[in-house]
Every structure is written in C-alpha cells, then in structure tokens.
Design an enzyme around this catalytic site. Structure first.
Site, PDB file in Angstrom:
ATOM      1  N   GLY A 246      -5.799 -15.179 -10.129  1.00  0.00           N
ATOM      2  CA  GLY A 246      -5.915 -14.646  -8.778  1.00  0.00           C
ATOM      3  C   GLY A 246      -4.818 -14.945  -7.786  1.00  0.00           C
ATOM      4  N   GLY A 290      -2.463 -13.905 -14.299  1.00  0.00           N
ATOM      5  CA  GLY A 290      -1.825 -12.723 -14.864  1.00  0.00           C
ATOM      6  C   GLY A 290      -0.658 -12.340 -13.965  1.00  0.00           C
ATOM      7  N   ARG A 291      -1.030 -11.862 -12.779  1.00  0.00           N
ATOM      8  CA  ARG A 291      -0.026 -11.328 -11.850  1.00  0.00           C
ATOM      9  C   ARG A 291       1.083 -12.339 -11.513  1.00  0.00           C
ATOM     10  NH1 ARG A 291      -1.592  -7.211  -8.194  1.00  0.00           N
ATOM     11  NH2 ARG A 291      -3.727  -7.994  -8.435  1.00  0.00           N
ATOM     12  N   ARG A 328      -1.022   1.903  -9.055  1.00  0.00           N
ATOM     13  CA  ARG A 328      -1.478   1.038  -7.958  1.00  0.00           C
ATOM     14  C   ARG A 328      -1.373   1.653  -6.564  1.00  0.00           C
ATOM     15  NH1 ARG A 328      -0.006  -3.498  -6.736  1.00  0.00           N
ATOM     16  NH2 ARG A 328      -2.024  -4.514  -6.657  1.00  0.00           N
ATOM     17  N   CYS A 359       0.459  16.927 -10.136  1.00  0.00           N
ATOM     18  CA  CYS A 359      -0.092  17.964  -9.276  1.00  0.00           C
ATOM     19  C   CYS A 359      -1.194  17.418  -8.369  1.00  0.00           C
ATOM     20  CB  CYS A 359      -0.673  19.055 -10.150  1.00  0.00           C
ATOM     21  SG  CYS A 359      -1.881  18.386 -11.300  1.00  0.00           S
ATOM     22  N   GLU A 360      -0.946  16.299  -7.703  1.00  0.00           N
ATOM     23  CA  GLU A 360      -1.948  15.727  -6.809  1.00  0.00           C
ATOM     24  C   GLU A 360      -1.256  15.170  -5.586  1.00  0.00           C
ATOM     25  OE1 GLU A 360      -5.076  13.326  -7.905  1.00  0.00           O
ATOM     26  OE2 GLU A 360      -5.057  13.860 -10.028  1.00  0.00           O
ATOM     27  N   TYR A 388      -0.275  -5.028 -14.080  1.00  0.00           N
ATOM     28  CA  TYR A 388      -1.112  -3.845 -13.818  1.00  0.00           C
ATOM     29  C   TYR A 388      -0.249  -2.609 -13.562  1.00  0.00           C
ATOM     30  CZ  TYR A 388      -4.124  -7.863 -13.241  1.00  0.00           C
ATOM     31  OH  TYR A 388      -4.759  -9.058 -13.446  1.00  0.00           O
TER      32      TYR A 388
HETATM   33  N1  LLP Z   1      -9.328 -13.732 -15.183  1.00  0.00           N
HETATM   34  C1  LLP Z   1     -10.260 -12.795 -14.987  1.00  0.00           C
HETATM   35  C2  LLP Z   1     -11.634 -13.016 -15.463  1.00  0.00           C
HETATM   36  C3  LLP Z   1      -9.925 -11.605 -14.321  1.00  0.00           C
HETATM   37  O1  LLP Z   1     -10.861 -10.680 -14.122  1.00  0.00           O
HETATM   38  C4  LLP Z   1      -8.600 -11.402 -13.863  1.00  0.00           C
HETATM   39  C5  LLP Z   1      -8.217 -10.169 -13.187  1.00  0.00           C
HETATM   40  C6  LLP Z   1      -7.650 -12.410 -14.119  1.00  0.00           C
HETATM   41  C7  LLP Z   1      -8.057 -13.570 -14.769  1.00  0.00           C
HETATM   42  C8  LLP Z   1      -6.223 -12.296 -13.716  1.00  0.00           C
HETATM   43  O2  LLP Z   1      -6.071 -12.180 -12.345  1.00  0.00           O
HETATM   44  P1  LLP Z   1      -4.613 -12.235 -11.661  1.00  0.00           P
HETATM   45  O3  LLP Z   1      -4.091 -13.635 -11.858  1.00  0.00           O
HETATM   46  O4  LLP Z   1      -3.748 -11.258 -12.346  1.00  0.00           O
HETATM   47  O5  LLP Z   1      -4.878 -11.918 -10.274  1.00  0.00           O
HETATM   48  N2  LLP Z   1      -5.761  -3.842 -11.384  1.00  0.00           N
HETATM   49  C9  LLP Z   1      -5.775  -4.695 -10.201  1.00  0.00           C
HETATM   50  C10 LLP Z   1      -6.055  -6.143 -10.541  1.00  0.00           C
HETATM   51  C11 LLP Z   1      -7.358  -6.370 -11.244  1.00  0.00           C
HETATM   52  C12 LLP Z   1      -7.612  -7.811 -11.593  1.00  0.00           C
HETATM   53  C13 LLP Z   1      -8.847  -7.965 -12.371  1.00  0.00           C
HETATM   54  N3  LLP Z   1      -9.058  -9.259 -12.911  1.00  0.00           N
HETATM   55  C14 LLP Z   1      -4.446  -4.536  -9.488  1.00  0.00           C
HETATM   56  O6  LLP Z   1      -3.617  -3.742  -9.909  1.00  0.00           O
HETATM   57  O7  LLP Z   1      -4.233  -5.172  -8.461  1.00  0.00           O
END
Ligand code: LLP
Length: 435
Positions: A246, A290-291, A328, A359-360, A388
């Site tokens: 997160g 992740g991010r 996004r 086309c949007e 993402y």
């Molecule tokens: N762990 C769980 C259980 C999660 O659901 C997520 C992300 C992460 C870890 C990793 O989170 P991060 O560190 O990447 O914030 N598609 C959206 C983001 C969706 C995130 C969902 N869960 C976007 O493009 O912003």
C-alpha cells in the site's frame, strides 16, 4: 521533476538505464513499456532494509498483481523476495521463476478449489478470507493428506486517503473477517479444532497508493491487538504478521513521497511495544509491496500521430497508446506525468490533452497538460507505469497489447513481445454452421 534514475543526454533525449529512449522506440517500436532493472533492485533493497534494520525477521512478498511479467518477478526472486499472489497463474509464475512455495502467500476473496489445491500442495501460506473458505481448505487438505498453512485476513476498518476503488480496508469492503462482531476471533477458534489446518498468521491490507503513515500505524495497532487476544484466549502463537502493501509513490509534480523508513519505524514500534507488554513470541513480519517496488521503474513510450488544434481549447494530441495500454487514467482518473522524450530540454508551453487511438471519450492518458510544441513523429513518454500498467492492459478494439523491454545499463531485451493478429484471434472459433 525527473526522478533520480532518469537523465537527459546532449540531444535532449530521455535516458533510461544508459540508453536513449528515442533509440529504444526506433529499435523496438511503439507503444513500448520500458523497465529499468536496476531501479527495481534499488527499490526492493530500500524497502527491505527499512524493515529488516528494525526487526529481526522480515520477508518481502512482492505483490505480483502490480506487474507479473516473468522477467520482473525473476529479478525479485534473484533478490530473495517472496511473492504475494492472487490467482492460479500468478502462483504458477512465482513457482516457475523459482520462488519456493513456503515463501508465497495467497490472497483474495475467491480462491477456486484448483487454486487451493495447488497452494496446499506447495506449502503456500493461504490468507483465508471467509468461514466457508476455511471449511473448504480443511476438506481439501484432508483429502490430500496435507496440513494447510493458513492465516486469516482481517478487515481492519481503516479509512485511507486514496481512490475509493482501492480503499480496500474499509469495514464495508468485501475483504477480510469482521473484527467488531467477533468473527475474526471466532475464525481462529474454529481453525484450532481442525486437524488439517495449521494456523500460522494474520493479514490485513489497508489499501493502495497511500502517502501518509497514519493508516499503517492504525493497522499495526489493530493487528497486534488481535495477535494478543488470540494468544490469550486460544493460546495460539502467531508466527507471521502480514501487513500487506500500500505505500504509494509520487505521480504528480509536487506529490511528496512516503518514505518506507518512516512507515517501518512507526509500525515496528507498535509491534515491539505489544510483543514486550504481552510477552509474545516475536513474529516474522511479512510485507506485500507492489507499487513501491516497480511503479517508477517503468515508462510507456508512445508515438505522436496527429495533432488537432482547437481554438480556445487544449489541442488534442493523439498517440498510439490509449486506455487499452494504460487503463489507470480512464479507470481511476489517475495522473501520470507526460513529457516528450525527444524534447526534454524544451519548454513546456503548449496546453494539450493526450489521447489514445480508441473509440471512447474516456480514452485519454492526460488532460490539460503542458508540452513543448508538439509535432507529428514526436515521442511521448508516460512516467510511473510499472505498477498496474501492462498488468491491467487489455485488447479493447482489438488493439494488441504493447511490448515490454527490460533495460540494464547498456543492455536491452524484449521481455514481452507485442501481440499480433494471431495472438488476438488464436482463441476464437467460427462454428461449423457458419462456415
Ligand atoms: N496485498 C494485497 C492483499 C493487495 O490487495 C494489494 C493491492 C497489494 C498487496 C499491493 O498493494 P500496493 O503495494 O501495490 O499498493 N489497480 C489499482 C491498485 C489495486 C491494488 C489492489 N491491491 C491501481 O492501479 O492503482
């Protein structure tokens, strides 16, 4: 404004690794995702150090949903990372690049029987999301003659300042066991009676793209509170405390970063205090970024095709990547910074909207942006698309998804090739009666 891993050469071109972005686009074509391997390694090491310098046992489980490209996951495996997976294919990717099952956690509110079986056979830690899932796991494990390794995902009921779609820690969200009603504790009590289940962990996730430490501190307090109660009431020692992911990244000029060191310091202080006060065994801390790890390691290069001048309004600049390549902006109204990779030294003086070829009306990458005087053939660069980005790309209007190139210093190699007509039509069939 450029982040530290980018530079500009004497031609005024953007440089990624040691390579000229304009040359990369000529060599590999556009639209093109370009990932910087060294940046991923730096970010992983920084995140790990933030926590491991403050707590004896820490493991980073890279969240594959951010970018599950095999080369990217392989880089993280080579750093020693574990994985957070949320589908069969993500699980298989993690296993295939050499991440041990016991270093993988499986998350999600709907895990199929097949997914659970694969997870149990490989000793993956399953973060269970409902009572019915718990019963299913117990049954499958019994049939396989295994003990399933599990934790429970609790709903932390925390409001984080982010897009509503990714504020997954709210009480009304679909994830996790409810705490105030006693369901979370009841889950531990139930699992304790199950012979085919080994209760090892606790998990929560407060959301994504969070740039303020306080939701994480609140999360640590709530989780550690349950860890103590579970010990006190059921004599269960929680071995793995999984705080999820997160931590966000700055996307817009002026956005402040949230240093993982600050988050680690504050969260670990909570863990230390509760472990000390309650006399608990020291758990291993699991984190699922992740991010933060991959977000800013990657850019999207797109060729400017047409420019439509509009008196009194921003010009439309059409590039060859749209919402199909990067969803996004359309989906979340997300901001991704855009420049011209071949005119990095010129002043951004023209007001434009940058659109894709679909086309949007939702098919845009940025609105009301300033760019240098744009001409046909210029190369647009969209920043911070490593998380993402390609992972959420689709084939809307039968657009092939872009290729991805990995750069390491002077080296560059395709790690995902561009899709072709054959790729997009391979799964279709014309039934006999139409032939
Ligand atoms: N762990 C769980 C259980 C999660 O659901 C997520 C992300 C992460 C870890 C990793 O989170 P991060 O560190 O990447 O914030 N598609 C959206 C983001 C969706 C995130 C969902 N869960 C976007 O493009 O912003």
């Amino acid at each position: 404004m450029l982040k530290e891993h980018f530079s500009v050469n004497s031609l005024g071109h953007l440089v990624i690794g040691n390579l000229d972005a304009v040359e990369l686009a000529e060599r590999f074509g556009t639209p093109l995702y370009v990932v910087d391997e060294q940046r991923i390694r730096e970010r992983y090491r920084r995140y790990l150090r933030a926590f491991s310098s403050r707590w004896p046992e820490v493991r980073i489980h890279y969240a594959l949903k951010a970018n599950s490209n095999m080369a990217v996951v392989k880089i993280l495996q080579s750093e020693g990372a574990g994985a957070d997976v949320s589908s069969e294919i993500e699980l298989r990717i993690a296993l295939n690049v050499g991440i041990l099952g016991e270093k993988i956690v499986f998350n999600g509110n709907y895990k199929t029987h097949r997914e659970l079986e694969l997870a149990i056979l490989n000793d993956v830690l399953i973060n269970v999301d409902s009572f019915q899932e718990l019963e299913t796991i117990d049954k499958i494990a019994r049939r396989l003659g295994k003990r399933a390794r599990i934790g429970f995902r609790i709903n932390p009921d925390i409001r984080a300042d982010t897009h509503p779609y990714i504020a997954v820690g709210l009480r009304e969200s679909k994830f996790g066991f409810d705490v105030p009603s006693g369901q979370a504790l009841a889950a531990y009590e139930r699992a304790k009676e199950m012979p085919s289940v080994e209760v090892l962990g606790i998990h929560a996730n407060v959301g994504s793209q969070i740039l303020d430490a306080s939701p994480f501190v609140e999360e640590a307090e709530k989780i550690m509170g349950i860890v103590s109660e579970v010990k006190e009431k059921f004599d269960i020692d929680i071995k793995f405390v999984d705080f999820g992911g997160g931590i966000g990244i700055p996307y817009k000029p002026g956005d402040k970063e949230l240093p993982p060191e600050e988050v680690a310091e504050k969260m670990v202080n909570v863990v230390k205090r509760v472990v000390h006060e309650e006399g608990l065994e020291k758990p291993m801390l699991l984190l699922e970024p992740g991010r933060f790890i991959v977000g800013d390691s990657c850019v999207l290069l797109a060729r400017v095709g047409y420019i439509k001048e509009r008196p009194g309004m921003p010009d439309w600049v059409a590039v060859d990547a749209g919402m199909n390549a990067l969803m996004r902006p359309a989906l979340y109204g997300a901001y991704h910074h855009i420049e011209l990779a071949n005119k990095m030294n010129q002043r951004n003086e023209l007001l434009v909207n940058v659109a894709g070829p679909l086309c949007e009306s939702g098919d845009f990458l940025g609105k009301d942006r300033r760019l240098p005087k744009v001409e046909q053939g210029d190369l647009a660069v969209v920043f911070d698309v490593g998380a993402y980005g390609l992972a959420m790309a689709c084939q809307h209007t039968a657009q092939p998804r872009p290729a991805m190139v990995l750069v390491n210093g002077e080296k560059a190699e395709i790690v995902r090739r561009r899709e072709t007509y054959d790729d997009l039509t391979r799964l279709d069939r014309i039934p006999g009666w139409l032939k």
